[in-house]
Design a protein around this motif. Structure first.
Motif, PDB file in Angstrom:
ATOM      1  N   ILE A  34     123.976  86.449 -40.300  1.00 12.69           N
ATOM      2  CA  ILE A  34     124.313  85.211 -39.603  1.00 12.69           C
ATOM      3  C   ILE A  34     125.757  85.343 -39.123  1.00 12.69           C
ATOM      4  N   THR A  35     126.001  85.077 -37.879  1.00  9.55           N
ATOM      5  CA  THR A  35     127.328  85.346 -37.300  1.00  9.55           C
ATOM      6  C   THR A  35     128.159  84.083 -37.079  1.00  9.55           C
ATOM      7  N   ARG A  36     127.526  82.969 -36.813  1.00  3.12           N
ATOM      8  CA  ARG A  36     128.282  81.765 -36.485  1.00  3.12           C
ATOM      9  C   ARG A  36     128.701  81.027 -37.769  1.00  3.12           C
ATOM     10  N   PRO A  37     129.964  80.627 -37.854  1.00  4.25           N
ATOM     11  CA  PRO A  37     130.455  79.954 -39.071  1.00  4.25           C
ATOM     12  C   PRO A  37     129.665  78.713 -39.453  1.00  4.25           C
ATOM     13  N   ASN A  38     129.271  77.908 -38.472  1.00  2.00           N
ATOM     14  CA  ASN A  38     128.523  76.684 -38.803  1.00  2.00           C
ATOM     15  C   ASN A  38     127.173  77.019 -39.417  1.00  2.00           C
ATOM     16  N   GLU A  39     126.505  78.058 -38.891  1.00  2.00           N
ATOM     17  CA  GLU A  39     125.207  78.455 -39.437  1.00  2.00           C
ATOM     18  C   GLU A  39     125.370  79.085 -40.825  1.00  2.00           C
ATOM     19  N   ILE A  40     126.496  79.754 -41.029  1.00  2.00           N
ATOM     20  CA  ILE A  40     126.783  80.308 -42.362  1.00  2.00           C
ATOM     21  C   ILE A  40     126.930  79.177 -43.377  1.00  2.00           C
ATOM     22  N   PHE A  41     127.678  78.130 -43.006  1.00  2.00           N
ATOM     23  CA  PHE A  41     127.821  76.968 -43.892  1.00  2.00           C
ATOM     24  C   PHE A  41     126.470  76.293 -44.130  1.00  2.00           C
ATOM     25  N   ASN A  42     125.638  76.207 -43.097  1.00  2.00           N
ATOM     26  CA  ASN A  42     124.308  75.624 -43.262  1.00  2.00           C
ATOM     27  C   ASN A  42     123.505  76.421 -44.291  1.00  2.00           C
ATOM     28  N   TYR A  43     123.597  77.752 -44.199  1.00  2.00           N
ATOM     29  CA  TYR A  43     122.853  78.619 -45.119  1.00  2.00           C
ATOM     30  C   TYR A  43     123.366  78.442 -46.557  1.00  2.00           C
ATOM     31  N   VAL A  44     124.704  78.426 -46.717  1.00  2.00           N
ATOM     32  CA  VAL A  44     125.283  78.273 -48.059  1.00  2.00           C
ATOM     33  C   VAL A  44     124.888  76.927 -48.654  1.00  2.00           C
ATOM     34  N   ARG A  45     124.908  75.879 -47.838  1.00  2.00           N
ATOM     35  CA  ARG A  45     124.507  74.555 -48.326  1.00  2.00           C
ATOM     36  C   ARG A  45     123.055  74.565 -48.776  1.00  2.00           C
ATOM     37  N   LYS A  46     122.186  75.196 -47.988  1.00  4.58           N
ATOM     38  CA  LYS A  46     120.764  75.278 -48.348  1.00  4.58           C
ATOM     39  C   LYS A  46     120.586  75.981 -49.689  1.00  4.58           C
ATOM     40  N   LYS A  47     121.308  77.090 -49.889  1.00  7.91           N
ATOM     41  CA  LYS A  47     121.202  77.838 -51.142  1.00  7.91           C
ATOM     42  C   LYS A  47     121.727  77.018 -52.328  1.00  7.91           C
ATOM     43  N   LEU A  48     122.827  76.299 -52.109  1.00  6.01           N
ATOM     44  CA  LEU A  48     123.389  75.472 -53.181  1.00  6.01           C
ATOM     45  C   LEU A  48     122.423  74.371 -53.592  1.00  6.01           C
ATOM     46  N   ILE A  49     121.820  73.700 -52.606  1.00  7.00           N
ATOM     47  CA  ILE A  49     120.892  72.611 -52.917  1.00  7.00           C
ATOM     48  C   ILE A  49     119.665  73.156 -53.639  1.00  7.00           C
ATOM     49  N   GLU A  50     119.178  74.300 -53.189  1.00  2.00           N
ATOM     50  CA  GLU A  50     117.998  74.899 -53.823  1.00  2.00           C
ATOM     51  C   GLU A  50     118.274  75.303 -55.269  1.00  2.00           C
ATOM     52  N   ASN A  51     119.472  75.813 -55.516  1.00  2.00           N
ATOM     53  CA  ASN A  51     119.762  76.392 -56.831  1.00  2.00           C
ATOM     54  C   ASN A  51     120.462  75.439 -57.798  1.00  2.00           C
ATOM     55  N   LEU A  52     121.244  74.501 -57.268  1.00  2.00           N
ATOM     56  CA  LEU A  52     122.079  73.693 -58.166  1.00  2.00           C
ATOM     57  C   LEU A  52     121.845  72.205 -58.085  1.00  2.00           C
ATOM     58  N   SER A  53     121.583  71.685 -56.917  1.00  2.00           N
ATOM     59  CA  SER A  53     121.610  70.228 -56.736  1.00  2.00           C
ATOM     60  C   SER A  53     120.320  69.579 -57.215  1.00  2.00           C
ATOM     61  N   GLN A  54     120.015  69.767 -58.489  1.00  2.00           N
ATOM     62  CA  GLN A  54     118.873  69.103 -59.113  1.00  2.00           C
ATOM     63  C   GLN A  54     119.359  67.764 -59.686  1.00  2.00           C
ATOM     64  N   ASP A  55     118.476  66.820 -59.788  1.00  2.00           N
ATOM     65  CA  ASP A  55     118.802  65.499 -60.356  1.00  2.00           C
ATOM     66  C   ASP A  55     119.976  64.847 -59.645  1.00  2.00           C
ATOM     67  N   GLU A  56     120.015  65.025 -58.327  1.00  2.00           N
ATOM     68  CA  GLU A  56     121.031  64.382 -57.482  1.00  2.00           C
ATOM     69  C   GLU A  56     122.459  64.838 -57.789  1.00  2.00           C
ATOM     70  N   GLN A  57     122.632  65.998 -58.405  1.00  2.00           N
ATOM     71  CA  GLN A  57     123.987  66.513 -58.624  1.00  2.00           C
ATOM     72  C   GLN A  57     124.591  66.958 -57.298  1.00  2.00           C
ATOM     73  N   LYS A  58     125.857  66.659 -57.109  1.00  2.00           N
ATOM     74  CA  LYS A  58     126.524  66.982 -55.849  1.00  2.00           C
ATOM     75  C   LYS A  58     127.489  68.148 -56.055  1.00  2.00           C
ATOM     76  N   ASP A  59     126.910  69.325 -56.300  1.00  2.00           N
ATOM     77  CA  ASP A  59     127.725  70.523 -56.460  1.00  2.00           C
ATOM     78  C   ASP A  59     127.860  71.214 -55.116  1.00  2.00           C
ATOM     79  N   GLY A  60     129.067  71.670 -54.829  1.00  2.00           N
ATOM     80  CA  GLY A  60     129.293  72.340 -53.556  1.00  2.00           C
ATOM     81  C   GLY A  60     130.749  72.649 -53.343  1.00  2.00           C
TER      82      GLY A  60
END
Length: 310
Positions: free
Chosen positions: A186-212
């Motif tokens: 992924i080359t564009r910074p905004n798309e990189i942030f989108n990808y990182v956010r997706k991974k964080l939500i999938e892996n950490l943001s259970q039970d409405e936790q706001k980790d990021g």
């Protein structure tokens, strides 16, 4: 005859008087002796009572002193036992503290190994500086950079949490940034942030936790003198021709938040001598001064403007 009779009576009276006097004297002496004896008896009685009371007081005091001694002895034993136990606990705590500090210091080595290496930055961005002063041994803030397909990617981010939890988040986020660029291409910074956010939500943001994290990710095209970037809650500061510009940002974190729309791709053309600063809230949020207030972003940006030529 009358005189003789009178004389005889007088003699009898004198004799009786003398006998009476002797009797009285004897009685007085007896009374005196009795009183003296009684006084002696009373004195001896007082002495006996005084000695008895003294001995009783001494006995009672001895009991109290003995009890106090025994209590003190017992207390000393307890104190000695407690002191020994405290010393043992202190040694255990110190040993555990040493183990924890050793672990944290080792974690620091790992975290610092993942940060942008000074040799790499010196080659790719020779005109740069970094101010990184963690409050704790390890930090929730991080700076990171890589080169990929002739583009230089650089980020400064502030992860959720401080100390060890924040450091864990920083390691995780650095891993996701590397994964997005190197593995997913992924080359564009905004798309990189989108990808990182997706991974964080999938892996950490259970039970409405706001980790990021909040932060800025730059993609520098040195050949065309162009920068594209994505900004999550933090604004880059650009100084050109002695004018400071606080650049645009998205008011949402990289992670689960109130707003979860796609990040915006911002672009910037720069000239030689221009200055670009990216930072977290660490410096602006420092308390100090005569009134113990926050330094704040306005003072920080004014300071950068005054110092940017240096």
């Amino acid at each position: 005859m009358n005189n003789a009779e009178v004389g005889k009576k007088l003699s009898s009276l004198e004799y009786n008087y003398q006998i009476e006097q002797d009797k009285k004297i004897t009685e007085l002496e007896n009374e005196k002796t009795r009183l003296k004896h009684q006084e002696e008896v009373n004195r001896q009685r007082i002495i006996i009572w005084s000695i008895s009371i003294f001995l009783l007081v001494v006995f009672v005091l001895s009991i109290f002193i003995y009890k106090a001694y025994k209590q003190k002895e017992a207390a000393n034993k307890i104190i000695s036992s407690q002191k020994s136990e405290m010393e043992k606990q202190k040694n255990i705590v110190e040993e555990k503290q040493k183990e924890i500090l050793d672990s944290i210091n080792y974690a620091k080595r790992i975290q610092y190994a993942l940060l942008a290496h000074s040799d790499f930055l010196q080659i790719t961005l020779p005109q740069h500086f970094i101010l990184f002063k963690p409050k704790d041994v390890v930090s929730g803030d991080f700076y990171w950079a890589i080169e990929h397909h002739n583009f230089i990617y650089a980020a400064v981010c502030d992860c959720t949490g401080h100390g060890v939890p924040g450091a864990f988040m920083s390691v995780l986020n650095i891993g996701f940034l590397n994964e997005a660029i190197k593995e997913k291409n992924i080359t564009r910074p905004n798309e990189i942030f989108n990808y990182v956010r997706k991974k964080l939500i999938e892996n950490l943001s259970q039970d409405e936790q706001k980790d990021g994290m909040d932060g800025v990710l730059l993609c520098i095209d040195k050949q065309n003198k162009k920068i594209t970037y994505a900004a999550a809650n933090n604004s880059p500061v650009y100084i050109s021709n002695n004018t400071l510009h606080e650049l645009d940002k998205d008011k949402m974190p990289v992670g689960k938040g109130i707003i979860e729309k796609p990040f915006t791709l911002y672009s910037l053309n720069y000239n030689e001598g221009d200055m670009l600063y990216i930072y977290t809230d660490g410096y602006a949020d420092q308390f100090g001064g005569p009134k113990g207030k926050k330094f704040k972003y306005r003072q920080l940006n004014d300071m950068l403007l005054n110092l940017h030529t240096q």
